[in-house]
Design a protein around this motif. Sequence first.
Motif: not given
Lengths: 324, 333
Positions: B93-94, B162-163, B169-177
Motif C-alpha cells: 500500500q502507498l 495511513i489508516a 492489512s498490507p505486508e508492505l507500506l510504501v511511504a513517499d515523503e
Amino acid sequence: MTGSAVLSVRDLHVTYHGSSGAVPAVRGVSLDVHEGETVGVAGESGCGKSTVAMALLRLLPAGTRTDGEILLDGEDVLAMRAGRLRAVRWAGASIVFQGAQHALNPVQRIGDQITEALRVHNIKGTKAGSLLELVGLPTRRADAYPHELSGGQKQRVMIAMALACDPRLLIADEPTTALDVMVQAQVLALLERIQSERGLATIFITHDLSVLSYVADRLVVMYAGRVAEEGPAAAVLDDPQHPYTRALAGAFPTIGDSASRFAPAGLPGDPPDPAAVPPGCAFHPRCPVVIDACPLTDVELRPVGDGDRRAACLLVPTVAGTLS
Amino acid sequence: MNGADPLLDLAGVEVHFPPRQRGGSVAKAVDGVDLQVRRGEVLALVGESGCGKTTLARAVLGLQPVTAGEIRFGGRPVDRTRAGLRALRRQAQLVFQDPTGSLNPRQTIYEIVAEGPRIHRLPDEQLLVTDALARCGLRPPERFVLRYPHELSGGQRQRVVIAGAMVMSPELLVADEPVSSLDASVRGEILRLLLELVHTQDVTVLVVTHDLGLAWNIADRIAVMYLGRIVEVGPAAEILEAPQHPYTRALLSVVPEAHRMDQEILIGEAPDPTRIPRGCRFNPRCPMLRSGRAEELGVASACQADDVALQPTDHDRAVACHAVHAAASPAAS
C-alpha cells in the motif's frame, strides 16, 4: 553586535479582517536586526512569521490593521507616504520569497528583468551581468529565459534582483524551502558570502530550525503570533528554555545523537488556529510541563540568565522573583 | 529480520521513459537497481529529486511498468496481469505525501478509509475501518468516521491517509515523503506511528525521502540512490555515521542536522537521466576524483571509463565506487 539597529520592530500587531471576522495573526512582536547580523525567525504554519515579513514593507492586503512601530534606519515604515515607501522597497529593504522562481516573467530574458528593476529605481553604473556574477551565475546567462534555468539558478536570480539596489536589509522568507539539499547548501553559502561582503542585515524566516542553526546569529522563535523565545542562536538551540523551543529543536534530530535514534520527537496536537488562540499561554494545550496557572496567565517574555536571552514561560524564574 | 527471505527483491530493475520529442534521448529514471527489503524492517530510500526514487517506488507498487529486470514480492515474481497487480496492491500500500491533496474533501473519513475494502470486496467493512482508525491513533474511531477532512488537523489527516493504507492489512507500506508537508512538531508523532505499526502490526516500510534526519529517526537500513542506481546500502546508523560513497558523504555534509562534518558542496551539472555519464555515473561531480584521491588510488581512469557495480564492503554494507573498492582491496596497498 555593535552599531545601531538597521531594523527595529516594537510591539507589532497585525490583524486580518476576513469574512469570518478579525484574525490576530501577530500579537505583539519586537525584534532588532543590526548591520551584518542574521536574525532567524522560526515557527510553524500560522505562527505569524510570514505576516511579520510582509508587514515590514507594508505588503499586506488592504484592510489589514497593522499597529506598533517598524523603524528602518530610524525611519518609521508605517508612517511613510506612498512615494517614500516605494523608494524604500528594494533600496532600503528587499525580500526574497519562497518559490520566488515563479515571480520571474517567463517570456522575458533574465537580464532584461534585472535591468528593468535597476531602471525603475534609477540605479546607474550597475549592470545585470555583474549582479549575475555576484550570485555565481555566468554573465552570458543574462540571455536565458527562466525555463532554461534550474530551480537553484532561478533562486539565485531572485537574490541578484533583491541585491540590485544595494539594500540595507534583506528579508528572506523560506528562500530555500523548495530546493534540494545540495542546492539549498549552495544558496545558503551564497547568502552568507554576500552578507559578509556587504554587511547586510538579514532576517531569515523559516520553519526549518536546522537551517537556522547554521545561518542565524540570533534566533526568534514564534508561536501563535508571539515570540516564545529569543537569544543567540547557538545558546537557544543548545539549551532551549521554552518547552515549545525544546520540542521544535527535538523535531530536527542531530544525526549521530543516539537519544533520537528510533525515537522521533514530536508534540501532540497541532499549532493553534490564529482565529482561535487558546487563552493564557497559547502553548498550554500542547505543553508537556503545563501547570495550573498557564491557561490563566498571559505570560510576557522574561530574561533568562544574564539577560541576552528571553523566554515567555512561567517556569522560567523571573528576575524579580529571585531578588525578593 | 531475515536476509535470506526478503519481502521485496529487486534485481536489475530498469524503468526507461521514451523521449518526449523526436531525436530526444531516453530518460533512464531507474537504471539497474538491485535492492532487497527485508521483512519487518524500515528501509529508507534516499536521494535528491530526480534520482529516480519515486519512480522506483511506483514500480514496486505496480503503478509503473518496468523496462527490464525482475521484482519479486514475498518470494514470487510479481505477476503483471490485471489480477496479479490487483493482488499486489492489496499487499503493498502507498502512503501519500500530502494529506490535504490526497483526501477527497467531499468524502467522510469513513468513506475514505472504506474505499480499499470496497474495491477488494472485503467482508466486515465497518469493523475494518474503525479498527484501522484506532490502530492509527484516531481514537475513539466513532468520533472521526462522520467527519470531513477539513475538520481535522494536518496530523490527523495524515493519520487518515495511513489508516486508508493499513485497513488492507498490507505486508508492505510504501511511504513517499510521509512527513514533508507536515509541521515540525507534528512530524515526530507521525514517524512514531510508523514505527509503532512496524512493531505491532508486522508491516514492512519502504520510506522514500530526501530527509536524512528522518532516516536517522526511524530507518533500520538506508539505500542511497543517485541517477537511477543504488550507490550505497547498509545499516542506517553505519551509513549516517561513517558514509563510504563520496556522494553519500557530500549529501550528509550539507545536511544541517549533521554539521559536525566539513561541508562538501557539489558543483557541476545537476544529474540528468537523459545524459548518464560514461564510467561511474557520479564521476563529473565526484570530490574524490577532483581532489586527486582517485588518482592516488590508481582508479581515476576507471572512474571515467568503467561502470561500477555495488560490491560488499563491511558486513551488510555495499558501495558502488571504484575508489572505495581499490582502497579496500589488498592489491592497491
